[in-house]
Design an enzyme around this catalytic site. Structure first.
Site, PDB file in Angstrom:
ATOM      1  N   ASP A  35     -20.157 -11.797   6.292  1.00  0.00           N
ATOM      2  CA  ASP A  35     -19.966 -10.379   6.641  1.00  0.00           C
ATOM      3  C   ASP A  35     -20.934  -9.532   5.827  1.00  0.00           C
ATOM      4  OD1 ASP A  35     -17.766 -11.315   7.972  1.00  0.00           O
ATOM      5  OD2 ASP A  35     -16.280 -10.540   6.543  1.00  0.00           O
ATOM      6  N   PRO A  67     -18.475 -26.764  10.696  1.00  0.00           N
ATOM      7  CA  PRO A  67     -18.249 -25.366  10.299  1.00  0.00           C
ATOM      8  C   PRO A  67     -18.198 -25.213   8.774  1.00  0.00           C
ATOM      9  CG  PRO A  67     -16.733 -25.975  12.069  1.00  0.00           C
ATOM     10  CD  PRO A  67     -17.432 -27.233  11.642  1.00  0.00           C
ATOM     11  N   GLY A 106       9.334   3.432   8.389  1.00  0.00           N
ATOM     12  CA  GLY A 106       8.422   3.706   9.487  1.00  0.00           C
ATOM     13  C   GLY A 106       7.990   5.152   9.488  1.00  0.00           C
ATOM     14  N   CYS A 150      14.437   3.473   3.829  1.00  0.00           N
ATOM     15  CA  CYS A 150      13.551   4.635   3.933  1.00  0.00           C
ATOM     16  C   CYS A 150      13.803   5.390   5.234  1.00  0.00           C
ATOM     17  CB  CYS A 150      12.106   4.200   3.762  1.00  0.00           C
ATOM     18  SG  CYS A 150      11.087   5.545   3.136  1.00  0.00           S
ATOM     19  N   LEU A 151      13.010   5.173   6.276  1.00  0.00           N
ATOM     20  CA  LEU A 151      13.310   5.819   7.555  1.00  0.00           C
ATOM     21  C   LEU A 151      14.714   5.431   8.006  1.00  0.00           C
ATOM     22  CD1 LEU A 151      12.386   7.494   9.988  1.00  0.00           C
ATOM     23  CD2 LEU A 151      11.407   5.417  10.965  1.00  0.00           C
ATOM     24  N   HIS A 208      11.950   1.285  -1.065  1.00  0.00           N
ATOM     25  CA  HIS A 208      11.660   0.019  -0.371  1.00  0.00           C
ATOM     26  C   HIS A 208      11.984  -1.168  -1.282  1.00  0.00           C
ATOM     27  CE1 HIS A 208       9.528   1.503   3.219  1.00  0.00           C
ATOM     28  NE2 HIS A 208       9.230   2.526   2.448  1.00  0.00           N
ATOM     29  N   GLU A 257      12.300  -4.175  -0.596  1.00  0.00           N
ATOM     30  CA  GLU A 257      11.631  -5.427  -0.219  1.00  0.00           C
ATOM     31  C   GLU A 257      10.414  -5.747  -1.081  1.00  0.00           C
ATOM     32  OE1 GLU A 257      11.746  -2.682   1.542  1.00  0.00           O
ATOM     33  OE2 GLU A 257      10.028  -2.364   2.863  1.00  0.00           O
TER      34      GLU A 257
HETATM   35  N1  GLN Z   1       8.525   8.749   7.675  1.00  0.00           N
HETATM   36  C1  GLN Z   1       9.481   8.877   6.637  1.00  0.00           C
HETATM   37  C2  GLN Z   1       8.941   9.657   5.447  1.00  0.00           C
HETATM   38  O1  GLN Z   1       7.767   9.854   5.341  1.00  0.00           O
HETATM   39  C3  GLN Z   1       9.923   7.505   6.174  1.00  0.00           C
HETATM   40  C4  GLN Z   1       8.853   6.758   5.462  1.00  0.00           C
HETATM   41  C5  GLN Z   1       9.160   5.296   5.307  1.00  0.00           C
HETATM   42  O2  GLN Z   1      10.031   4.772   5.972  1.00  0.00           O
HETATM   43  N2  GLN Z   1       8.408   4.602   4.480  1.00  0.00           N
HETATM   44  O3  GLN Z   1       9.692  10.095   4.603  1.00  0.00           O
END
Ligand code: GLN
Length: 558
Positions: free
Chosen positions: A152, A195, A358, A385-386, A511, A513
């Site tokens: 690359d 390869p 999200g 979160c969301l 989060h 996770e």
């Molecule tokens: N969109 C929402 C916020 O900005 C949740 C963000 C998320 O889930 N990481 O607060």
């Protein structure tokens, strides 16, 4: 600068032939094996793309954004690093071309280069070399993974920098490991080495002679193939390692260890030949391979078709299952499908429901309906979160009667702004790097599900959000049964919400996770999976016919 006495040894990992061969996993696995020999190891990723960090890249294209304690948005490979090795990454464990250039341009503007013409060599390459040194303190072995594939255009400055670095630190202090592909051609019934030969030739043309070749293959390489690769690529036969396909990623360290990769590394880097102990890891793999029962979790999100966009989540759920010797089956449900009907059909078969993080409005209506289903049907629920924001919107609408309650992220004009822009971010409109990011503490309510899971009164978790719970609505939500069981110590942020009269309903603004590791599963994932399993067993008990495995399952959790 590099000549002075140093104790850190360096392993540079490059990739050839095609992308997605699992370089990050290979690097992380090598780290785990070397830790098994008692070495202190760190890992670093150098990414050739121009984005300063992956925070602005679509998870659909690039996979998840991994967030570190210090609030850096990094490549998902850093998640593998933390899960496999015991390191905790910082901003210095991931550099991109954009970050390197930004720093060089800043220095140029400040006049640091004293009138010199600023060039790729030496200024960019020096900057890269300095970045490598930034995480070397206190470690025996530093593994540096170069993103992309040899050949690359973008990778060239990085490859040039590591070539120089090798020269600077001298032989026995740095080695090159190159990951390639040895495909099996069904038509001719042969493993093909060409390869790999081409890829190594490309590397040698820019002055890098690999010391070890990791050959991805679907079957072990026979010794004649190894011999052939060794001969053409100018390396020892014992340095040609089969990196065979595995059932689950946690098996990689054991396979590479069996192939003797650490022996050759120890020899080439002149490291003390200490005894190896991978017992804890072997036990982990055994438990993953031999679960005693299973549980099914429905994940209602977007981008669910692309597994890498929820990498850490996937892994954290698996870890949560390992804690109870359960196989966790994931049922990915596209939130938009739920919006368009079919919710019951999708959710009826699952034992627990999770709504992950999200951004953007797509799918949110479906997520809010999902929360309601989980709350009303008393199905274990975990919102992240969301997921927390949807839980609060759902409660405001359906329990407090605030029909238009929403997040201003999705409806600027709503009268009931139960979720709104973080107070700290008002007036900040850029998308890049304008979030509440990284580790912040929270205090937990005694006796809550969260507090029982953690077994501690206060915690620290990683965040990545732009919106928060509007505390004006807290009294009404509390009256409706919602409990605010995690708050930032200054009381400014809602961190966790729950329902007391529900088998297990926990949603968090952070989060979790990111911090789950296979050898220490995250408490919230562990408890969520266990609660989902109890739900499964209870539902199974309600059915007339019971199998032996059902009986076993029922007994364990009673
Ligand atoms: N969109 C929402 C916020 O900005 C949740 C963000 C998320 O889930 N990481 O607060």
């Amino acid at each position: 600068m590099l000549r002075k006495k140093r104790n850190t040894k360096y392993i540079f990992v490059t990739g050839g032939v095609v992308s997605s061969l699992g370089k990050g996993l290979a690097a992380a696995s090598i780290a785990r094996i070397l830790e098994g020999r008692g070495f202190r190891v760190t890992l670093q990723k150098l990414d050739p793309y121009i984005n300063v960090d992956p925070g602005t890249m679509s998870p659909f294209q690039h996979g998840e954004v991994f967030v570190t304690d210090d609030g850096t948005e990094t490549d998902l490979d850093l998640g593998h690093y933390e899960r496999f090795a015991s390191m905790t990454a910082t901003k210095d464990n991931n550099f991109t071309t954009g970050k390197i250039y930004a720093s060089v341009i800043e220095k140029e503007r400040r006049g640091d280069y004293l009138g010199a013409t600023v060039q790729v060599i030496p200024h960019i390459t020096d900057e890269i070399k300095e970045s490598i040194l930034r995480v070397s303190k206190g470690v025996d072995v530093q593994i540096v993974e170069i993103g992309g594939t040899v050949g690359d255009i973008e990778s060239l400055p990085f490859l040039e920098a590591i070539r120089q670095f090798w020269l600077d630190v001298g032989r026995n202090n740095a080695i090159f490991i190159h990951l390639t592909l040895v495909p099996y051609l069904g038509a001719s019934g042969e493993l093909k080495t060409k390869p790999t030969q081409h890829s190594v030739r490309e590397l040698r043309a820019i002055g890098i002679q690999p010391d070890v070749l990791l050959c991805r293959c679907d079957r072990p390489l026979p010794s004649d193939i190894k011999r052939k690769i060794a001969l053409f690529c100018n390396i020892g036969e014992d340095a040609v390692i089969s990196a065979i396909d595995v059932h689950n990623i946690y098996e990689v360290p054991l396979h590479l260890s069996e192939e003797g990769i650490d022996e050759i590394i120890v020899k080439l880097l002149d490291l003390p030949d200490r005894k190896k102990d991978l017992a804890a890891w072997e036990d982990l793999v055994h438990r993953i391979r031999h679960p005693q029962d299973e549980v099914t979790i429905g994940i209602v999100g977007k981008y669910v078709a692309y597994e890498d966009s929820y990498k850490s989540l996937n892994e954290a759920l698996l870890h949560g299952g390992v804690a109870s010797n359960l196989r966790v089956n994931l049922k990915w449900i596209e939130a938009e499908d739920v919006e368009n009907g079919g919710l019951e059909a999708e959710l009826a078969g699952v034992d627990g429901i999770l709504i992950p993080g999200g951004f953007g409005v797509r799918g949110v209506a479906g997520m809010i309906r999902t929360v309601r289903w989980a709350r009303e049907h008393r199905v274990p629920f975990f919102g992240i979160c969301l997921g927390l924001q949807c839980a609060v919107i759902e409660a405001a609408r359906n329990l407090c009667g605030l029909e238009t309650a929403h997040s201003t992220e999705f409806d600027e004009a709503t009268n009931e702004r139960v979720i709104y822009k973080l107070r700290d971010l008002l007036g900040v409109e850029d998308l890049g790097g304008t979030m509440r990011l990284g580790a912040y503490p929270a205090e937990l309510t005694q006796g809550s599900n969260a507090q029982r899971a953690y077994g501690a009164p206060s915690i620290s978790e990683r965040h990545r959000h732009r919106y928060e719970v509007n505390q004006e609505f807290m009294p009404r939500l509390e009256k409706a049964g919602m409990r605010f069981t995690g708050m930032s110590p200054d009381g400014k942020f809602v961190e966790i919400v729950e329902y007391a009269d529900h088998p297990w309903f926990v949603a968090c603004q952070f989060h979790p996770e990111y911090k789950s590791r296979p050898l220490s599963p995250h408490p919230l994932f562990r408890e969520f999976v266990a609660a989902s399993y109890r739900n499964r067993v209870a539902r199974r008990d309600a059915l007339p016919a019971r199998t032996e495995s059902d009986a076993y399952a029922a007994d364990r959790f009673r």
